[in-house]
Design a protein around this motif. Structure first.
Motif, PDB file in Angstrom:
ATOM      1  N   ASN A 113       0.710  -1.277   0.061  1.00 24.86           N
ATOM      2  CA  ASN A 113      -0.089  -0.158   0.150  1.00 24.86           C
ATOM      3  C   ASN A 113       0.927   1.188   0.013  1.00 24.86           C
TER       4      ASN A 113
ATOM      5  N   PHE B 217       1.436   5.766   0.294  1.00 24.06           N
ATOM      6  CA  PHE B 217       0.640   6.716   0.981  1.00 24.06           C
ATOM      7  C   PHE B 217       1.546   7.993   0.660  1.00 24.06           C
TER       8      PHE B 217
ATOM      9  N   TYR C 240       1.880  11.886   3.029  1.00 23.65           N
ATOM     10  CA  TYR C 240       1.570  12.348   4.086  1.00 23.65           C
ATOM     11  C   TYR C 240       2.277  13.649   3.782  1.00 23.65           C
TER      12      TYR C 240
ATOM     13  N   GLN D 122       3.057  17.745   5.903  1.00 26.02           N
ATOM     14  CA  GLN D 122       3.004  18.497   7.285  1.00 26.02           C
ATOM     15  C   GLN D 122       3.242  19.836   6.747  1.00 26.02           C
TER      16      GLN D 122
ATOM     17  N   HIS E 278      -0.138  19.312  12.216  1.00 26.32           N
ATOM     18  CA  HIS E 278       0.254  17.745  12.223  1.00 26.32           C
ATOM     19  C   HIS E 278       0.434  17.040  10.922  1.00 26.32           C
ATOM     20  N   LEU E 279       1.282  15.810  11.017  1.00 27.04           N
ATOM     21  CA  LEU E 279       1.381  15.111   9.781  1.00 27.04           C
ATOM     22  C   LEU E 279      -0.002  14.757   9.400  1.00 27.04           C
TER      23      LEU E 279
ATOM     24  N   LEU F  32      -2.758  12.872   6.367  1.00 25.91           N
ATOM     25  CA  LEU F  32      -2.733  12.021   4.893  1.00 25.91           C
ATOM     26  C   LEU F  32      -3.250  12.790   3.672  1.00 25.91           C
TER      27      LEU F  32
ATOM     28  N   GLU G  19       6.302  20.162   4.009  1.00 26.96           N
ATOM     29  CA  GLU G  19       7.079  18.767   3.925  1.00 26.96           C
ATOM     30  C   GLU G  19       6.190  17.749   3.439  1.00 26.96           C
TER      31      GLU G  19
ATOM     32  N   PHE H 162       5.834  13.510   2.520  1.00 27.52           N
ATOM     33  CA  PHE H 162       6.464  12.314   3.037  1.00 27.52           C
ATOM     34  C   PHE H 162       5.700  11.217   2.066  1.00 27.52           C
TER      35      PHE H 162
ATOM     36  N   ASN I 106       3.498   0.345   3.236  1.00 26.18           N
ATOM     37  CA  ASN I 106       3.491  -0.894   4.040  1.00 26.18           C
ATOM     38  C   ASN I 106       2.960  -2.122   3.133  1.00 26.18           C
TER      39      ASN I 106
ATOM     40  N   LEU J 109       4.052   1.472   8.911  1.00 28.01           N
ATOM     41  CA  LEU J 109       4.603   2.187   7.559  1.00 28.01           C
ATOM     42  C   LEU J 109       5.920   2.378   7.463  1.00 28.01           C
TER      43      LEU J 109
ATOM     44  N   PHE K 153       8.541   5.296   5.984  1.00 28.95           N
ATOM     45  CA  PHE K 153       8.694   6.637   5.410  1.00 28.95           C
ATOM     46  C   PHE K 153       9.797   6.907   4.570  1.00 28.95           C
ATOM     47  N   GLY K 154       9.801   7.705   3.561  1.00 27.39           N
ATOM     48  CA  GLY K 154      10.894   8.476   2.926  1.00 27.39           C
ATOM     49  C   GLY K 154      11.403   9.495   4.017  1.00 27.39           C
ATOM     50  N   LYS K 155      12.582  10.135   3.507  1.00 23.75           N
ATOM     51  CA  LYS K 155      13.021  11.302   4.134  1.00 23.75           C
ATOM     52  C   LYS K 155      12.516  12.506   4.178  1.00 23.75           C
ATOM     53  N   GLY K 156      11.483  12.633   3.390  1.00 23.74           N
ATOM     54  CA  GLY K 156      10.622  13.820   3.168  1.00 23.74           C
ATOM     55  C   GLY K 156      11.301  14.534   2.029  1.00 23.74           C
TER      56      GLY K 156
END
Lengths: 114, 116
Positions: free
Chosen positions: A32, A34, A36, A38, A43-44, A46, A88, A90, A94, A102, A104-107
């Motif tokens: 899956n 995603f 996200y 920020q 907040h972070l 979706l 930012e 991300f 998953n 999850l 995550f990439g580094k953004g």
């Protein structure tokens, strides 16, 4: 274990420019995907997600992403950015097996100048 | 409705001290996650609680880190003998866990930890 790579750490665009943020993942099984976001001081949250079906998914604020299985990619796009898109971003993945956390990439930090 | 809340918002501590970070998930969410966000490093998974199952601790960086979740709700992340490299933003998330991972995680505002 899976991993996520985001190609650009920082992107600077002028308003109305088109956006594409790259995301590649490595994992041999089905996943899956995603994005996200920020926003400054928030907040972070979706932005959009892909589970199955049409590989082109649409999210909030006219963002879209395309899953290309052969390229292990899930790039984020927007045809015309606004100053309020400064944030930012991300990419995350998953596994479709069992319960999966999850990765995550580094953004990518996007700055849109008015 | 109420989202995920975390306390404190900011914590400054001295090297070697213990700290406790708290997370209140969204009511009814069965899954709770802790992540660490360091500058330029993205989000690093730390630990995951799902219902009554044993937690997935595979992301904890050392045995100085531990977490518990009481009554299937509130969680506390404890860092013992803090080090300067522990300085980061600690994020908590909760979700209605789904087999197959098809769920949305809802994040709290984070606790910014600075170890002097």
């Amino acid at each position: 274990a899976q991993s996520v790579s985001q190609h650009n750490h920082h992107v600077i665009l002028s308003e109305a420019a088109s956006l594409e943020l790259g995301c590649n993942y490595s994992y041999g099984g089905t996943v899956n995907l995603f994005w996200y976001v920020q926003y400054p001081g928030q907040h972070l949250q979706l932005l959009l997600k892909y589970f199955s079906g049409d590989p082109l998914v649409k999210g909030i604020k006219v963002f879209e992403a395309e899953f290309i299985k052969s390229k292990f990619s899930f790039n984020l796009r927007k045809p015309s950015v606004q100053w309020s898109d400064t944030a930012e971003y991300f990419c995350a993945v998953n596994k479709k097996s069992g319960y999966s956390t999850l990765t995550f990439g580094k953004g990518t930090m996007l700055l849109v100048s008015p | 409705g109420a989202g995920v809340s975390q306390s404190p918002s900011n914590k400054v501590t001295e090297k070697g001290k213990d700290v406790e970070l708290r997370c209140d998930p969204i009511s009814g969410h069965t899954a709770l996650y802790w992540y660490r966000q360091s500058l330029g490093q993205g989000l690093e998974f730390l630990i995951y609680f799902q219902g009554n199952s044993a937690p997935d601790k595979s992301g904890l960086p050392s045995d100085r880190f531990s977490a518990e979740r009481t009554g299937g709700s509130v969680s506390t992340l404890t860092i013992q003998r803090t080090q300067q490299e522990d300085s980061a933003v600690y994020l908590c998330a909760s979700s209605l866990a789904q087999r197959g991972g098809q769920e949305t995680q809802y994040f709290g505002p984070g606790t910014r930890l600075l170890v002097l």
